[in-house]
Design a protein around this motif. Structure first.
Motif, PDB file in Angstrom:
ATOM      1  N   TYR A 182      48.640  -5.662  50.566  1.00 45.55           N
ATOM      2  CA  TYR A 182      49.724  -6.498  51.121  1.00 45.55           C
ATOM      3  C   TYR A 182      49.233  -7.864  51.231  1.00 45.55           C
ATOM      4  CZ  TYR A 182      52.281  -2.430  52.699  1.00 45.55           C
ATOM      5  OH  TYR A 182      52.957  -1.207  52.501  1.00 45.55           O
ATOM      6  N   GLY A 183      47.876  -8.036  50.818  1.00 45.11           N
ATOM      7  CA  GLY A 183      47.359  -9.375  50.964  1.00 45.11           C
ATOM      8  C   GLY A 183      47.773 -10.007  52.465  1.00 45.11           C
ATOM      9  N   ALA A 184      48.354 -11.205  52.517  1.00 49.21           N
ATOM     10  CA  ALA A 184      48.674 -11.790  53.692  1.00 49.21           C
ATOM     11  C   ALA A 184      49.902 -11.671  54.124  1.00 49.21           C
ATOM     12  CB  ALA A 184      48.313 -13.446  53.777  1.00 49.21           C
ATOM     13  N   ALA A 185      50.780 -10.665  53.350  1.00 49.74           N
ATOM     14  CA  ALA A 185      52.319 -10.517  53.703  1.00 49.74           C
ATOM     15  C   ALA A 185      52.589  -9.768  54.946  1.00 49.74           C
ATOM     16  CB  ALA A 185      52.791  -9.932  52.513  1.00 49.74           C
ATOM     17  N   ALA A 186      51.744  -9.069  55.540  1.00 49.61           N
ATOM     18  CA  ALA A 186      51.954  -8.010  56.667  1.00 49.61           C
ATOM     19  C   ALA A 186      50.911  -8.295  57.676  1.00 49.61           C
ATOM     20  CB  ALA A 186      51.896  -6.714  55.971  1.00 49.61           C
ATOM     21  N   PRO A 187      50.971  -9.807  58.413  1.00 44.04           N
ATOM     22  CA  PRO A 187      49.927  -9.807  59.344  1.00 44.04           C
ATOM     23  C   PRO A 187      50.304  -8.969  60.741  1.00 44.04           C
ATOM     24  CG  PRO A 187      51.489 -11.686  59.332  1.00 44.04           C
ATOM     25  CD  PRO A 187      51.773 -10.658  58.179  1.00 44.04           C
ATOM     26  N   LEU A 188      49.180  -8.759  61.628  1.00 44.23           N
ATOM     27  CA  LEU A 188      49.217  -8.105  62.906  1.00 44.23           C
ATOM     28  C   LEU A 188      49.807  -9.389  63.785  1.00 44.23           C
ATOM     29  CD1 LEU A 188      46.355  -5.840  63.206  1.00 44.23           C
ATOM     30  CD2 LEU A 188      48.584  -5.202  62.925  1.00 44.23           C
ATOM     31  N   VAL A 189      48.989 -10.536  63.626  1.00 47.97           N
ATOM     32  CA  VAL A 189      49.482 -11.664  64.604  1.00 47.97           C
ATOM     33  C   VAL A 189      49.391 -12.828  63.699  1.00 47.97           C
ATOM     34  CG1 VAL A 189      48.560 -10.542  66.562  1.00 47.97           C
ATOM     35  CG2 VAL A 189      46.858 -11.844  65.120  1.00 47.97           C
ATOM     36  N   ASP A 190      49.716 -13.998  64.051  1.00 46.01           N
ATOM     37  CA  ASP A 190      49.976 -15.255  63.339  1.00 46.01           C
ATOM     38  C   ASP A 190      48.615 -15.728  62.970  1.00 46.01           C
ATOM     39  OD1 ASP A 190      48.677 -17.175  65.341  1.00 46.01           O
ATOM     40  OD2 ASP A 190      50.437 -16.616  66.681  1.00 46.01           O
ATOM     41  N   ASN A 191      48.540 -16.690  62.052  1.00 43.28           N
ATOM     42  CA  ASN A 191      47.164 -16.792  61.498  1.00 43.28           C
ATOM     43  C   ASN A 191      46.512 -18.219  62.192  1.00 43.28           C
ATOM     44  OD1 ASN A 191      45.929 -14.679  59.245  1.00 43.28           O
ATOM     45  ND2 ASN A 191      48.489 -15.208  59.228  1.00 43.28           N
ATOM     46  N   LYS A 192      47.212 -18.612  63.461  1.00 44.72           N
ATOM     47  CA  LYS A 192      46.889 -20.081  63.992  1.00 44.72           C
ATOM     48  C   LYS A 192      45.356 -20.103  64.509  1.00 44.72           C
ATOM     49  CE  LYS A 192      51.583 -20.979  65.037  1.00 44.72           C
ATOM     50  NZ  LYS A 192      52.794 -21.385  66.053  1.00 44.72           N
ATOM     51  N   THR A 193      44.749 -18.918  64.600  1.00 44.18           N
ATOM     52  CA  THR A 193      43.406 -19.167  65.266  1.00 44.18           C
ATOM     53  C   THR A 193      42.442 -18.258  64.458  1.00 44.18           C
ATOM     54  OG1 THR A 193      43.785 -17.307  66.912  1.00 44.18           O
ATOM     55  CG2 THR A 193      44.353 -19.461  67.539  1.00 44.18           C
ATOM     56  N   PRO A 194      41.009 -18.785  64.736  1.00 44.16           N
ATOM     57  CA  PRO A 194      39.938 -17.614  64.065  1.00 44.16           C
ATOM     58  C   PRO A 194      40.100 -16.388  64.378  1.00 44.16           C
ATOM     59  CG  PRO A 194      39.103 -19.911  64.514  1.00 44.16           C
ATOM     60  CD  PRO A 194      40.497 -19.840  65.076  1.00 44.16           C
ATOM     61  N   GLU A 195      40.267 -16.189  65.681  1.00 41.77           N
ATOM     62  CA  GLU A 195      40.603 -14.687  66.264  1.00 41.77           C
ATOM     63  C   GLU A 195      41.665 -14.049  65.735  1.00 41.77           C
ATOM     64  OE1 GLU A 195      40.417 -17.362  68.030  1.00 41.77           O
ATOM     65  OE2 GLU A 195      38.320 -17.201  68.770  1.00 41.77           O
ATOM     66  N   HIS A 196      42.646 -14.767  65.453  1.00 42.67           N
ATOM     67  CA  HIS A 196      44.049 -13.964  64.862  1.00 42.67           C
ATOM     68  C   HIS A 196      43.710 -13.860  63.517  1.00 42.67           C
ATOM     69  CE1 HIS A 196      47.252 -15.158  68.266  1.00 42.67           C
ATOM     70  NE2 HIS A 196      46.269 -14.384  68.603  1.00 42.67           N
ATOM     71  N   ARG A 197      42.942 -14.643  62.675  1.00 41.03           N
ATOM     72  CA  ARG A 197      42.905 -14.495  61.259  1.00 41.03           C
ATOM     73  C   ARG A 197      41.810 -13.226  61.179  1.00 41.03           C
ATOM     74  NH1 ARG A 197      43.243 -20.163  61.508  1.00 41.03           N
ATOM     75  NH2 ARG A 197      40.893 -20.451  61.673  1.00 41.03           N
ATOM     76  N   SER A 198      40.777 -13.182  62.098  1.00 38.32           N
ATOM     77  CA  SER A 198      39.939 -12.134  61.901  1.00 38.32           C
ATOM     78  C   SER A 198      40.565 -10.749  61.930  1.00 38.32           C
ATOM     79  CB  SER A 198      38.869 -12.391  62.820  1.00 38.32           C
ATOM     80  OG  SER A 198      39.288 -12.106  64.342  1.00 38.32           O
ATOM     81  N   GLN A 199      41.751 -10.693  63.041  1.00 39.61           N
ATOM     82  CA  GLN A 199      42.533  -9.393  63.358  1.00 39.61           C
ATOM     83  C   GLN A 199      43.350  -8.926  61.878  1.00 39.61           C
ATOM     84  OE1 GLN A 199      44.410  -9.047  67.088  1.00 39.61           O
ATOM     85  NE2 GLN A 199      43.489 -10.758  67.866  1.00 39.61           N
ATOM     86  N   ASN A 200      43.706 -10.089  61.181  1.00 35.18           N
ATOM     87  CA  ASN A 200      44.649  -9.738  59.841  1.00 35.18           C
ATOM     88  C   ASN A 200      43.630  -9.277  58.923  1.00 35.18           C
ATOM     89  OD1 ASN A 200      47.133 -10.533  61.388  1.00 35.18           O
ATOM     90  ND2 ASN A 200      46.766 -12.552  60.966  1.00 35.18           N
ATOM     91  N   ARG A 201      42.232  -9.629  59.067  1.00 37.82           N
ATOM     92  CA  ARG A 201      41.449  -9.086  57.737  1.00 37.82           C
ATOM     93  C   ARG A 201      41.013  -7.605  58.101  1.00 37.82           C
ATOM     94  NH1 ARG A 201      38.999 -14.278  58.859  1.00 37.82           N
ATOM     95  NH2 ARG A 201      37.253 -13.283  60.014  1.00 37.82           N
ATOM     96  N   ARG A 202      41.845  -6.723  57.516  1.00 39.21           N
ATOM     97  CA  ARG A 202      41.441  -5.326  57.861  1.00 39.21           C
ATOM     98  C   ARG A 202      41.989  -4.521  56.608  1.00 39.21           C
ATOM     99  NH1 ARG A 202      46.595  -7.301  58.837  1.00 39.21           N
ATOM    100  NH2 ARG A 202      48.410  -5.579  58.982  1.00 39.21           N
TER     101      ARG A 202
END
Length: 209
Positions: A182-202
Motif C-alpha cells: 500500500y506504500g503510504a496510502a493507508a497510514p495508521l496515523v498522520d505523518n506529522k511526527t517521527p513517532e507517527h511515521r515510525s508507526q506507519n512503517r509496518r
C-alpha cells in the motif's frame, strides 16, 4: 489685360491642382505606412498567441499523462487488493502488525530484525504445528516521506522480506501467501511526527481460513 488675368488664373489653378495631388499622394503614403505597421503588429500578436496555445497544449498533455499514471498506480494497488481477497476465500482469524513500536523497520529499509522474526515465529508456529489450512495476506506499508512510486516499492520489499522468512525459515508454502504493498496510502496515523511515521512503517500479517 483680360487675357493676362485669365492666363494667370489658369496657371494658378494648375499649380493648385498639382499641390492637391501631391497632398493626396502623401496622405495615401502615410496611411499605407500605418496599415503596414498595424499588419506587422497583428502578425506578431498572432505568433505570440500561437506560441501560447502550443505551451498550453503541452502543459495539458503533461497533466493528462500524470493523471493517467496516478490512475494506473491506484488501479494496480486495487487489483492486488482484490486478488488477495479473492484468493483468501475465508474469514479473518487475527492480524499481527510488525511496526516500530514492536520491531524495527528503519527508514528506507526492508530488512526484518531478530525481534520481528521472534514475533512471527510465536504467531505462526502454532498454526503450522496444528496443520491449520490458513492463508496469509502480507501487507507492506511506509510513511509518507519519499515519492509515491518509491514508497510502493519499499512497502512491497518489506512484505516480501516477511514472506521469504515465512517460507524459508518457517516452511509456509508460497501458494498460501499473498503480498500487497500500500506504500503510504493507508497510514495508521498522520505523518506529522517521527513517532507517527515510525508507526506507519509496518508490515501487517492477516491470517485467514
Amino acid at each position: 489685360m483680360k487675357a493676362s488675368i485669365l492666363s494667370f488664373l489658369m496657371a494658378a489653378a494648375a499649380v493648385s491642382g498639382c499641390a492637391t495631388k501631391r497632398f493626396v499622394t502623401t496622405g495615401i503614403g502615410e496611411v499605407n505606412k500605418k496599415v503596414d505597421h498595424l499588419s506587422t503588429q497583428v502578425e506578431t500578436t498572432q505568433e505570440r498567441v500561437r506560441a501560447n496555445e502550443t505551451r498550453i497544449e503541452e502543459t495539458n498533455q503533461r497533466a493528462d499523462a500524470g493523471i493517467r499514471e496516478a490512475g494506473g498506480t491506484a488501479r494496480q494497488a486495487m487489483t492486488k487488493a482484490s486478488e488477495a481477497e479473492i484468493a483468501a476465500k475465508g474469514k479473518l482469524i487475527y492480524t499481527v502488525t510488525l511496526s516500530d513500536d514492536k520491531v524495527r523497520f528503519p527508514l528506507n529499509q526492508a530488512e526484518i530484525s531478530d525481534d520481528a522474526r521472534k514475533l512471527i515465529d510465536d504467531v505462526v508456529e502454532p498454526l503450522k504445528s496444528k496443520n491449520r489450512g490458513v492463508y496469509l495476506e502480507i501487507e507492506g506499508h511506509t510513511d509518507s516521506t519519499g515519492p509515491e512510486e518509491f514508497n510502493r516499492t519499499l512497502g512491497e520489499q518489506r512484505a516480501l522480506a516477511v514472506r521469504n522468512y515465512l517460507h524459508d525459515q518457517v516452511g509456509i508454502a508460497l501458494n498460501r501467501m499473498q503480498v500487497i504493498s500500500y506504500g503510504a496510502a493507508a497510514p495508521l496515523v498522520d505523518n506529522k511526527t517521527p513517532e507517527h511515521r515510525s508507526q506507519n512503517r509496518r508490515v501487517v500479517i492477516k491470517t485467514l481460513e
